[in-house]
Design a protein around this motif. Sequence first.
Motif, short mmCIF file in Angstrom:
data_model
loop_
_atom_site.label_atom_id
_atom_site.label_comp_id
_atom_site.label_asym_id
_atom_site.label_seq_id
_atom_site.Cartn_x
_atom_site.Cartn_y
_atom_site.Cartn_z
N UNK A 1 0.90 -1.18 0.02
CA UNK A 1 -0.02 0.01 0.03
C UNK A 1 0.90 1.35 0.09
N UNK A 2 0.37 2.21 -0.31
CA UNK A 2 0.88 3.51 -0.27
C UNK A 2 1.82 3.92 1.28
N UNK A 3 0.76 3.48 2.28
CA UNK A 3 1.37 3.92 3.51
C UNK A 3 2.56 2.86 3.90
N UNK A 4 2.41 1.49 3.17
CA UNK A 4 3.62 0.69 3.37
C UNK A 4 4.77 1.15 2.89
N UNK A 5 4.55 1.74 1.64
CA UNK A 5 5.82 1.96 0.76
C UNK A 5 6.57 3.25 1.49
N UNK A 6 5.80 3.92 2.16
CA UNK A 6 6.63 4.90 3.04
C UNK A 6 7.19 4.33 4.61
N UNK A 7 6.71 3.26 4.95
CA UNK A 7 7.10 2.85 6.27
C UNK A 7 7.97 1.80 6.24
N UNK A 8 8.12 1.09 4.80
CA UNK A 8 9.17 -0.10 4.97
C UNK A 8 10.57 0.03 5.10
N UNK A 9 10.85 1.27 4.47
CA UNK A 9 12.74 1.84 4.71
C UNK A 9 12.70 1.93 6.23
N UNK A 10 12.01 2.84 6.75
CA UNK A 10 12.37 3.23 8.21
C UNK A 10 12.15 2.08 9.15
#
Length: 257
Positions: free
Chosen positions: A110-119
């Motif tokens: 998901x869009x949110x997962x795309x943003x949280x994966x790296x951190x």
Amino acid sequence: MTESTGESGGAPGGREPLVVLTDVEKYFGDLHVLQKINLSIGRGEVVVVIGPSGSGKSTLCRAINRLETIESGTITIDGVPLPEEGKGLARLRADVGMVFQQFNLFAHKTILENVTLGPTKVRKVPAAEARQRGMELLKRVGVDSQAEKFPAQLSGGQQQRVAIARALAMNPKVILFDEPTSALDPEMVNEVLDVMVDLARQGMTMVVVTHEMGFARKAANRVVFMSDGQIVEESDPDTFFTNPTSDRARDFLSKIL
Ligand code: ADP
Ligand code: MG
């Protein structure tokens, strides 16, 4: 379009150097794609890289986060030379965000997962904290209402804004943008450039390969013109666009203006 926040060209104008390339050489077989590149990017500086197709702009960006190796010369990020491989490389790469022409979002996240994966994976940020910060970043780029969707459900402009949020989520020291609006439909270009102008104004260090002169004039401190693997000219945007000194830059500008 005479507005310019740029300062006069040359070195990073009294800024502390953040990304420093010294005598960088790179070949693809016989092709000398980066020729004695010397470039110092100051903390908080916005450098626009412009030049004909094939001049080495993408290779330059890719060298800065070691997606490409170099034959000789040095690249340092915040005083640390780019390591060859291993943990040091992963750590340094995390400091260098990258936004590509083709968004490169994870299609099955998901869009949110795309943003949280790296951190969560690289920075070891706890999941709840990463989600909260991820939502803040999605809000900042104006796509928070899309958080639970998948990339293919978003427009190109929205996807590229997610890619910017994803880069920001790692708290990078510098973000490299390689033609971030070239793959977008024209009506979506400005929504991405606006986010980038905001970032620039907030002091993010940025290297931006783009032919968007409106962005360069609004946000760049310096324009670097590349041709045939060399930095041919660098100056503040007003000077570059109104009074380029090299024949190659004049010729290039006559084709795109
Ligand atoms: P630009 O981004 O300015 O268009 P690039 O850095 O992509 O230029 O490419 C510079 C030159 O290097 C081009 O001639 C390109 O064809 C060549 N090149 C780029 N990547 C590779 C590669 N992986 N292998 C061989 N040649 C490459
Ligand atoms: Mg390119």
